[in-house]
Design a protein around this motif. Sequence first.
Motif, PDB file in Angstrom:
ATOM      1  N   GLY A  21       0.799  -1.227   0.000  1.00 59.49           N
ATOM      2  CA  GLY A  21       0.000   0.000   0.000  1.00 59.49           C
ATOM      3  C   GLY A  21       0.829   1.275   0.000  1.00 59.49           C
ATOM      4  N   MET A  22       2.038   1.208  -0.560  1.00 55.02           N
ATOM      5  CA  MET A  22       2.910   2.390  -0.608  1.00 55.02           C
ATOM      6  C   MET A  22       2.910   2.989  -2.014  1.00 55.02           C
ATOM      7  N   ARG A  23       3.175   4.285  -2.072  1.00 52.79           N
ATOM      8  CA  ARG A  23       3.230   4.966  -3.363  1.00 52.79           C
ATOM      9  C   ARG A  23       4.481   4.556  -4.134  1.00 52.79           C
ATOM     10  N   CYS A  24       4.331   4.398  -5.423  1.00 58.70           N
ATOM     11  CA  CYS A  24       5.435   4.022  -6.306  1.00 58.70           C
ATOM     12  C   CYS A  24       5.923   5.296  -7.001  1.00 58.70           C
ATOM     13  N   THR A  25       6.810   6.034  -6.315  1.00 53.18           N
ATOM     14  CA  THR A  25       7.250   7.326  -6.844  1.00 53.18           C
ATOM     15  C   THR A  25       8.503   7.167  -7.711  1.00 53.18           C
ATOM     16  N   GLN A  26       8.716   8.149  -8.561  1.00 52.63           N
ATOM     17  CA  GLN A  26       9.893   8.150  -9.440  1.00 52.63           C
ATOM     18  C   GLN A  26      11.182   8.152  -8.614  1.00 52.63           C
ATOM     19  N   GLU A  27      11.203   8.902  -7.512  1.00 51.32           N
ATOM     20  CA  GLU A  27      12.402   8.970  -6.671  1.00 51.32           C
ATOM     21  C   GLU A  27      12.749   7.601  -6.092  1.00 51.32           C
ATOM     22  N   ARG A  28      11.753   6.886  -5.599  1.00 53.07           N
ATOM     23  CA  ARG A  28      11.994   5.550  -5.038  1.00 53.07           C
ATOM     24  C   ARG A  28      12.519   4.593  -6.101  1.00 53.07           C
ATOM     25  N   LEU A  29      11.956   4.679  -7.294  1.00 59.77           N
ATOM     26  CA  LEU A  29      12.396   3.795  -8.373  1.00 59.77           C
ATOM     27  C   LEU A  29      13.813   4.117  -8.823  1.00 59.77           C
ATOM     28  N   VAL A  30      14.171   5.379  -8.841  1.00 61.21           N
ATOM     29  CA  VAL A  30      15.537   5.773  -9.218  1.00 61.21           C
ATOM     30  C   VAL A  30      16.536   5.252  -8.190  1.00 61.21           C
ATOM     31  N   VAL A  31      16.183   5.321  -6.902  1.00 57.81           N
ATOM     32  CA  VAL A  31      17.068   4.788  -5.855  1.00 57.81           C
ATOM     33  C   VAL A  31      17.234   3.282  -6.051  1.00 57.81           C
ATOM     34  N   ALA A  32      16.151   2.562  -6.310  1.00 60.97           N
ATOM     35  CA  ALA A  32      16.210   1.110  -6.511  1.00 60.97           C
ATOM     36  C   ALA A  32      17.075   0.758  -7.712  1.00 60.97           C
ATOM     37  N   GLU A  33      16.889   1.474  -8.810  1.00 57.22           N
ATOM     38  CA  GLU A  33      17.674   1.195 -10.016  1.00 57.22           C
ATOM     39  C   GLU A  33      19.147   1.524  -9.817  1.00 57.22           C
ATOM     40  N   THR A  34      19.431   2.596  -9.105  1.00 58.90           N
ATOM     41  CA  THR A  34      20.819   2.977  -8.847  1.00 58.90           C
ATOM     42  C   THR A  34      21.488   1.953  -7.940  1.00 58.90           C
ATOM     43  N   ALA A  35      20.782   1.479  -6.925  1.00 56.41           N
ATOM     44  CA  ALA A  35      21.335   0.461  -6.028  1.00 56.41           C
ATOM     45  C   ALA A  35      21.666  -0.810  -6.800  1.00 56.41           C
ATOM     46  N   ALA A  36      20.817  -1.163  -7.751  1.00 61.11           N
ATOM     47  CA  ALA A  36      21.024  -2.386  -8.532  1.00 61.11           C
ATOM     48  C   ALA A  36      22.240  -2.299  -9.447  1.00 61.11           C
ATOM     49  N   THR A  37      22.674  -1.079  -9.777  1.00 58.97           N
ATOM     50  CA  THR A  37      23.815  -0.939 -10.678  1.00 58.97           C
ATOM     51  C   THR A  37      25.164  -1.040  -9.964  1.00 58.97           C
ATOM     52  N   TYR A  38      25.159  -0.941  -8.642  1.00 58.50           N
ATOM     53  CA  TYR A  38      26.426  -1.029  -7.902  1.00 58.50           C
ATOM     54  C   TYR A  38      26.914  -2.466  -7.896  1.00 58.50           C
ATOM     55  N   GLY A  39      28.196  -2.651  -8.198  1.00 63.56           N
ATOM     56  CA  GLY A  39      28.777  -3.981  -8.201  1.00 63.56           C
ATOM     57  C   GLY A  39      29.313  -4.372  -6.845  1.00 63.56           C
ATOM     58  N   ALA A  40      29.369  -3.420  -5.945  1.00 65.66           N
ATOM     59  CA  ALA A  40      29.927  -3.676  -4.612  1.00 65.66           C
ATOM     60  C   ALA A  40      29.028  -2.997  -3.583  1.00 65.66           C
ATOM     61  N   MET A  41      29.512  -2.971  -2.358  1.00 64.49           N
ATOM     62  CA  MET A  41      28.750  -2.308  -1.306  1.00 64.49           C
ATOM     63  C   MET A  41      28.728  -0.800  -1.533  1.00 64.49           C
ATOM     64  N   PHE A  42      27.703  -0.167  -0.995  1.00 67.14           N
ATOM     65  CA  PHE A  42      27.545   1.272  -1.163  1.00 67.14           C
ATOM     66  C   PHE A  42      26.900   1.847   0.080  1.00 67.14           C
ATOM     67  N   THR A  43      27.018   3.146   0.226  1.00 67.19           N
ATOM     68  CA  THR A  43      26.364   3.860   1.321  1.00 67.19           C
ATOM     69  C   THR A  43      25.200   4.671   0.735  1.00 67.19           C
ATOM     70  N   ALA A  44      24.362   5.187   1.599  1.00 69.44           N
ATOM     71  CA  ALA A  44      23.277   6.056   1.148  1.00 69.44           C
ATOM     72  C   ALA A  44      23.855   7.292   0.456  1.00 69.44           C
ATOM     73  N   GLU A  45      24.985   7.773   0.967  1.00 68.32           N
ATOM     74  CA  GLU A  45      25.625   8.945   0.364  1.00 68.32           C
ATOM     75  C   GLU A  45      26.119   8.631  -1.046  1.00 68.32           C
ATOM     76  N   ASP A  46      26.618   7.406  -1.274  1.00 68.52           N
ATOM     77  CA  ASP A  46      27.051   6.994  -2.623  1.00 68.52           C
ATOM     78  C   ASP A  46      25.872   7.055  -3.594  1.00 68.52           C
ATOM     79  N   ILE A  47      24.735   6.527  -3.164  1.00 71.16           N
ATOM     80  CA  ILE A  47      23.530   6.529  -4.011  1.00 71.16           C
ATOM     81  C   ILE A  47      23.094   7.972  -4.285  1.00 71.16           C
TER      82      ILE A  47
END
Length: 168
Positions: A21-47
Amino acid sequence: MTESQQTEPRMAFEQYLRSNGMRCTQERLVVAETAATYGAMFTAEDIHRSIEAKGYRISIATVYNTLRMLTEASLVIQHAFDPSCTRFEYLRPSGSQTRLHLICTVCGRIREAKDQELMSSIRAKRYSTFTTSHCAVYIYGVCGRCRRKTRKPKAYTGKQNTKTDKQI
């Protein structure tokens, strides 16, 4: 990353958001897609930096909140190696869901390692009332770089090598 590999995390996250029941916003999707592109560990600041480098405006709070949602959706695993810095890692559907991390207690460097025997043993373990989705093994110690830095050169004692003196 292929187009299907990019849409897979997006679709999984969209499904998670809708089913909860959560909104599917463009910002959330961009964060998800960016996280998926990292080949290693990352921080929130990296994203955050990566997204802003692409020209998007997004708050760091949105990044943190979305990473929390991705963790709840089992798309991202959260590591707390150091209390001052939380790291995340995208769980690849096709990859191994068992992680082995070597963590240097001197410099904080983190390296992912492979130990097929240990990983096979862990994956083979079954629990009667528990279904395992993924696991992480943390091994703490001193990395080779720090070990080399702390080695002391042999001190000069003032004595000469007696073997070479006899040969002369």
